[in-house]
Design a protein around this motif. Sequence first.
Motif, mmCIF file in Angstrom:
data_model
loop_
_atom_site.group_PDB
_atom_site.id
_atom_site.type_symbol
_atom_site.label_atom_id
_atom_site.label_comp_id
_atom_site.label_asym_id
_atom_site.label_seq_id
_atom_site.Cartn_x
_atom_site.Cartn_y
_atom_site.Cartn_z
ATOM 1 N N ILE A 280 0.841 -1.210 0.000
ATOM 2 C CA ILE A 280 0.000 0.000 0.000
ATOM 3 C C ILE A 280 0.870 1.252 0.000
ATOM 4 O O ILE A 280 0.586 2.227 -0.716
ATOM 5 C CB ILE A 280 -0.941 -0.001 1.218
ATOM 6 C CG1 ILE A 280 -1.905 -1.198 1.176
ATOM 7 C CG2 ILE A 280 -1.705 1.313 1.305
ATOM 8 C CD1 ILE A 280 -2.932 -1.134 0.079
ATOM 9 N N THR A 289 -5.106 8.389 -5.411
ATOM 10 C CA THR A 289 -6.225 7.633 -4.849
ATOM 11 C C THR A 289 -6.058 6.189 -5.288
ATOM 12 O O THR A 289 -5.539 5.926 -6.382
ATOM 13 C CB THR A 289 -7.575 8.182 -5.359
ATOM 14 O OG1 THR A 289 -7.678 9.565 -5.005
ATOM 15 C CG2 THR A 289 -8.761 7.431 -4.788
ATOM 16 N N LEU A 290 -6.480 5.254 -4.458
ATOM 17 C CA LEU A 290 -6.292 3.838 -4.777
ATOM 18 C C LEU A 290 -7.622 3.109 -4.704
ATOM 19 O O LEU A 290 -8.284 3.078 -3.665
ATOM 20 C CB LEU A 290 -5.304 3.214 -3.785
ATOM 21 C CG LEU A 290 -4.791 1.812 -4.110
ATOM 22 C CD1 LEU A 290 -3.985 1.827 -5.405
ATOM 23 C CD2 LEU A 290 -3.951 1.273 -2.967
ATOM 24 N N ARG A 291 -8.037 2.543 -5.822
ATOM 25 C CA ARG A 291 -9.188 1.642 -5.844
ATOM 26 C C ARG A 291 -8.661 0.233 -5.602
ATOM 27 O O ARG A 291 -7.770 -0.224 -6.306
ATOM 28 C CB ARG A 291 -9.896 1.720 -7.196
ATOM 29 C CG ARG A 291 -10.982 0.664 -7.423
ATOM 30 C CD ARG A 291 -11.340 0.649 -8.908
ATOM 31 N NE ARG A 291 -12.378 -0.309 -9.249
ATOM 32 C CZ ARG A 291 -12.161 -1.581 -9.582
ATOM 33 N NH1 ARG A 291 -10.925 -2.072 -9.587
ATOM 34 N NH2 ARG A 291 -13.164 -2.372 -9.917
ATOM 35 N N ILE A 292 -9.190 -0.437 -4.584
ATOM 36 C CA ILE A 292 -8.764 -1.810 -4.306
ATOM 37 C C ILE A 292 -9.800 -2.761 -4.872
ATOM 38 O O ILE A 292 -10.962 -2.760 -4.463
ATOM 39 C CB ILE A 292 -8.554 -2.054 -2.805
ATOM 40 C CG1 ILE A 292 -7.482 -1.097 -2.263
ATOM 41 C CG2 ILE A 292 -8.146 -3.503 -2.559
ATOM 42 C CD1 ILE A 292 -7.163 -1.300 -0.793
ATOM 43 N N ILE A 337 -8.795 5.749 -0.281
ATOM 44 C CA ILE A 337 -9.026 4.427 -0.865
ATOM 45 C C ILE A 337 -10.487 4.292 -1.270
ATOM 46 O O ILE A 337 -11.387 4.723 -0.545
ATOM 47 C CB ILE A 337 -8.645 3.320 0.137
ATOM 48 C CG1 ILE A 337 -7.116 3.251 0.287
ATOM 49 C CG2 ILE A 337 -9.196 1.959 -0.283
ATOM 50 C CD1 ILE A 337 -6.636 2.296 1.353
ATOM 51 N N PHE A 358 -14.286 3.633 3.976
ATOM 52 C CA PHE A 358 -13.939 3.978 2.596
ATOM 53 C C PHE A 358 -15.200 4.065 1.747
ATOM 54 O O PHE A 358 -16.161 3.305 1.951
ATOM 55 C CB PHE A 358 -13.021 2.920 1.977
ATOM 56 C CG PHE A 358 -11.730 2.697 2.712
ATOM 57 C CD1 PHE A 358 -11.058 3.758 3.318
ATOM 58 C CD2 PHE A 358 -11.163 1.434 2.785
ATOM 59 C CE1 PHE A 358 -9.864 3.561 3.985
ATOM 60 C CE2 PHE A 358 -9.969 1.218 3.443
ATOM 61 C CZ PHE A 358 -9.319 2.280 4.051
#
Length: 497
Positions: A280, A289-292, A337, A358
Amino acid sequence: MRKRASGILMHISSLPGSYGIGDFGKEAYNFVDFLVKAKQSYWQILPLGITGYGDSPYSSFSAFAGNPYFIDLDELIDNGFISKEKVMNTDLGQNSNDIDYGKLYEYKMELLREAYINSKPYLKGELDKFYNEQEKWLRDFALFMTIKESFDSVSWLDWPKEYKYYNSDIVKRFELENKERMFFWVFTQYYFTKQWKKLKLYANRNGIKIIGDLPIYVAADSVDAWSNPSAFNLDKNLYPITIAGCPPDGFTETGQLWGNPIYNWNYLESTEYRWWIERIRYSFKLFDTLRIDHFRGFDAYWEVKYGDKTAQNGRWIKGPGIKLFNRIKEELGDLDIIAEDLGYPTKSLELFLKEVGFPNMKVLEFAFDTDGNNCYLPHNYGKNCVVYIGTHDNHPAMSWLKNAPKHECEYAVKYLRLNEEEGFHWGFIKGAWSSTAYLAIAQMQDFLGTGEETRMNEPSTLGKNWRWRVSKVDLTDELAEKIAGITITYGRQAIGL
């Protein structure tokens, strides 16, 4: 409180350009300029990892290494490491709207190898410095890829036994004898990282944030599984005991058999989730920004016995839940996230999402199969969510209208007030942009109103996915202005970082 905003989903591979696939060259910068004209705040992309069999960005040889296909060859030409004539005489694909991964694998990698050889007198110091800075992951990756080449690129699970064990004497000897070969892979990561950071800086300075995409799982054939087998559910011969997938759903009657090894969550907890924290941490060096992907797998995941031909006989297993994200927060603080929570909703997942806080995802194409209580209908949204018309796994809007059941199409037309004169796809965009979701995202294909031929991925199929590219002539000022108008109307216009 999050500011209302919007963005466009299009992968790097889908950019226009002269070298067979979208890359970090001038057309990427032109696309940032297009986003600025369109008053957008975000550019969402798919995973940037190096791809293997099937060409899926969700199945990479490394959780850290970037895809060499995205390296801008023009910079290598300008640096004198390869000739313009050589590049122009290399067949990297003849169709500007389609990607031929076979030719890239054979010929672009050949060009990069030539550039590496020619760069040695000039870049040795830079490569050594980069290697030392990134050695924690780069050493293992370069070693893994070099051994893999020595065995005709077969999966590490099929390597001779003495090479399957990461710390064996023969692997250590191989490393000592093949440093120069390993440094080709260091070269690719040096240029990937250098060019991506420059592009991201340009986007950020122009008020555009990058949404990256993190697959929850790693590939079975990955340096991560080879170098850290204790972190995965493997047997004594290092083969997976169980693999990942999902149960039967709207995409497939027999479920989806992904084939990724399952994490050994007990072991990972005993290490205080160090591998996940580093993953991470590194991701937020690359993205804003992080889309999981498959976020629900942290709450509960579908586990299938290794060797099964379908995912039908799998079972749900409880995941690490909030424990993992409490540790991540302790180490890294609050992070931007997006939780991809698509699939069958459960009370457990709902509670987990509330715990982590989130924003989750809403998909308009899933909204019209029942009645007004469907959670994907805009009138049922809260603010802490991200609305998509469809994801990379779905039909573009115009294709959805041709393929969805008649009653769903009729409901969509009525609910979104779609009309042919304006273009049905614009009605979908207005439906997303007008919603209460703090962030609205649409694929580039939906702004263009294209059909099935531009679909990015059809799950559980091989050979035709991840290939679409946009035409440069389609990214017009007129289109940007129309997007900007809708964005301003619904209060999502960019005002800079």
